[in-house]
Design an enzyme around this catalytic site. Structure first.
Site, short mmCIF file in Angstrom:
data_model
loop_
_atom_site.label_atom_id
_atom_site.label_comp_id
_atom_site.label_asym_id
_atom_site.label_seq_id
_atom_site.Cartn_x
_atom_site.Cartn_y
_atom_site.Cartn_z
N GLU A 53 0.87 -1.18 0.00
CA GLU A 53 0.00 0.00 0.00
C GLU A 53 0.90 1.23 0.00
OE1 GLU A 53 -2.19 -0.07 3.61
OE2 GLU A 53 -2.94 -2.10 3.34
N ASP A 64 -3.64 8.12 11.67
CA ASP A 64 -2.28 7.63 11.75
C ASP A 64 -1.57 8.13 13.00
OD1 ASP A 64 -2.06 6.13 9.30
OD2 ASP A 64 -2.25 8.05 8.26
#
Length: 276
Positions: A53, A64
């Site tokens: 990815e 994140d």
């Protein structure tokens, strides 16, 4: 040119036929540089990852943790653009022949234009896109163009997802289902959430799509644990941390290859243990 969703499907099916979980690596484009990011993604695939990815760096990556936020900040300060993300997809896929997806928040895609983004991602040889913050109810336009261009649409499910929600999301998705191992942001942790196995079981009750588990998976032991019940193991922050901690570019690439090999071995061991 159509995208590589078929290659993604075949790769996951081949791992299953071999009696193992697939290893999915995540690395952001433009980190530590655009060329360095291409080299790192290629190294992860050469080291043992089946799929990679490529993250599209974002100024406010709310899902994140600090490791990926740091890498995104370096990439953005380096001037990374969507064209660089697409170049990363193209060159990584060309170098390895393996499936390459983009993981991105929705806002950059929306601004760039859905038709343009899907067409260019397919032309770059991309296999699909993971869209963690796109509600399925608002995804029709994306899914229409993704399907037209042969791209997978991967949605993310949290452990808190209700069964009816799981059914709705998996019906709309393609490629695989991204199952978050725990609540919270990405990052390395001491253990993988016990909720992950229950989530995989509930997802499999609703869909035939492969289920890959990520968030908090960072070691070979974690990979072995997850591979015992999932179709794929997703690792991101641990790869990024290897690059951040490396004293130089070549050492970073060697560390990425080494980690990919360790994780791939863990994924194979976990799947074997589950069969015995």
């Amino acid at each position: 040119m159509t995208g590589n969703v078929r290659l993604l499907d075949e790769t996951l099916a081949a791992a299953k036929a071999e009696g193992r979980a697939a290893l999915v690596a995540y690395l952001p484009a433009g980190f530590p540089t655009v060329d360095g990011g291409i080299a790192a993604a290629t190294a992860a695939l050469e080291g043992g990852a089946d799929i990679v990815e490529i993250g599209l760096p974002h100024s406010d990556p709310v899902l994140d943790g600090p490791v990926i936020q740091t890498a995104d900040d370096i990439a953005l300060r380096g001037g990374v653009r969507i064209a660089d993300v697409l170049r990363t997809v193209r060159e990584t896929h060309t170098a390895t022949g393996k499936p390459v997806l983009v993981m991105t928040y929705w806002n950059p895609v929306d601004r760039y234009g859905v038709e343009r983004f899907t067409a260019e991602l397919a032309a770059a040889g991309g296999a699909g896109c993971i869209l963690p913050d796109l509600p399925v109810e608002e995804s029709a336009l994306w899914r229409e163009h993704a399907a037209k261009h042969g791209l997978a649409t991967v949605f993310v499910l949290a452990p808190s997802s209700r069964d009816d929600r799981i059914a709705t999301i998996t019906e709309a998705g393609s490629g695989f289902v991204y199952a978050a191992s725990l609540m919270g942001v990405t990052g390395t942790r001491e253990s993988v959430g016990a909720q992950a196995e229950d989530l995989v079981r509930r997802v499999r009750a609703k869909t035939e799509l492969p289920v890959c588990v990520g968030i908090g998976v960072s070691t070979a032991a974690h990979a072995e644990q997850v591979a015992a019940f999932a179709d794929g193991v997703i690792v991101g922050s641990a790869f990024v941390k290897r690059l951040l901690d490396a004293p130089g570019a070549e050492a970073g690439l060697a560390a990425v290859r080494e980690l990919a090999a360790e994780l791939a071995a863990g994924a194979r061991a976990g799947a074997r243990a589950a069969r015995t």
